[in-house]
Design a protein around this motif. Structure first.
Motif: not given
Length: 308
Positions: A15-36
């Motif tokens: 079961i993925p940790s909520p904290r780890r999954s949130a970090a992954r989502r944040g990393s994916a978002y920053l990777s897709a949005h260079p301005r952010a």
């Protein structure tokens, strides 16, 4: 004999940790949005700049319109233009302002006159190895303490200093302490800040343009005037911004070698420390701020700000 096979254990479901999954989502978002990603990277220094510099400057501007109680010495937060009117109309403050601007202009002209041939030799004539050596030599005075250099010039310019010893056989003498000594000392202190921008600007001049000018029959002076000077002018103005602004706000050097002369920075220091009149000191500090902003407004289209 019948062998009974052990029961297979069902695979564990991680079961993925909520904290780890949130970090992954944040990393994916920053990777897709260079301005952010860039905004997050600059948020901390911009916050520090805004909180420490801009807010402090705004408070300084506001304090200039307050007043100080004559009897208690406490600051009264009542809006008044008395301090600003006094600083602008009083002949004493007008004289100090003219003296400060004159010193800053003299220092700037001297530094530009000294920096131009040095920067030109570094960028256009010296070999790469010699360039690196000269850059180190230019930067070396910046490693020494400001006060040490100012007091060293106080010793040099004294009546029994080394400069007086060198000039005495020729019938000369040191200028002593005063406005001249202040200009000499400030010119020495800010010279590296003028050399480096001019050197960087001259180094960006393409050698192909110089060769083309020579091929078309342009002499050395014509090449300097028509090719090098227009391209180096923004860098020269950038250097003048450093020397002019630093001289305009200085108050330590004139206290060491000024022989009792005053500049705007001296008045600010005296009103804050001795007179405990922060509103009047803030009103005096508005003068160099207005002058600097006016100068930056005049040179903004020359490209000088891009060379800072």
């Amino acid at each position: 004999m019948t062998t009974i096979a052990p029961a297979k254990t069902p695979p564990r479901t991680t079961i993925p940790s909520p904290r780890r999954s949130a970090a992954r989502r944040g990393s994916a978002y920053l990777s897709a949005h260079p301005r952010a990603r860039l905004a997050l990277l600059l948020s901390a220094p911009l916050f520090w700049l805004g909180a420490v510099y801009v807010v402090a400057l705004a408070l300084l501007l506001v304090t200039a319109f307050w007043t100080t109680d004559t009897y208690t010495g406490q600051i009264r937060t009542e809006f008044t233009l008395d301090n600003v009117v006094t600083v602008v109309t009083d002949a004493f403050y007008q004289g100090i302002t003219l003296r400060t601007v004159g010193i800053a202009l003299a220092v700037t002209l001297i530094d530009v006159a000294l920096a131009l041939p040095i920067a030109y030799f570094m960028a256009m004539v010296a070999s790469p190895a010699l360039q690196r050596t000269l850059v180190v030599l230019v930067l070396t005075p910046l490693w020494a303490s400001y006060l040490v250099k100012a007091f060293a010039w106080r010793s040099v310019l004294s009546s029994d200093g080394i400069l007086d010893w060198l000039l005495r056989p020729f019938g000369g003498s040191t200028p002593g302490y005063g406005i001249t000594a202040t200009i000499i000392t400030l010119s020495y202190l800010w010279l590296p800040y003028v050399i480096l921008p001019i050197y960087a600007g001259l180094e960006r001049v393409p050698s192909s343009l110089l060769e083309a000018s020579g091929d078309l029959g342009g002499r050395s002076w014509a090449t300097l005037r028509l090719v090098v000077w227009p391209m180096a002018l923004p860098a020269i103005i950038a250097g003048t911004i450093f020397s002019f602004s630093l001289s305009l706000g200085d108050y330590i050097t004139i206290g060491i070698v000024g022989g009792g002369a005053q500049m705007l920075g001296t008045l600010v220091y005296q009103d804050i420390g001795a007179a405990n009149n922060l509103p009047l000191a803030s009103a005096i500090a508005l003068i160099p701020i207005v002058i600097i902003f006016g100068y930056l407004f005049l040179v903004r289209r020359t490209g000088a700000l891009d060379n800072l």
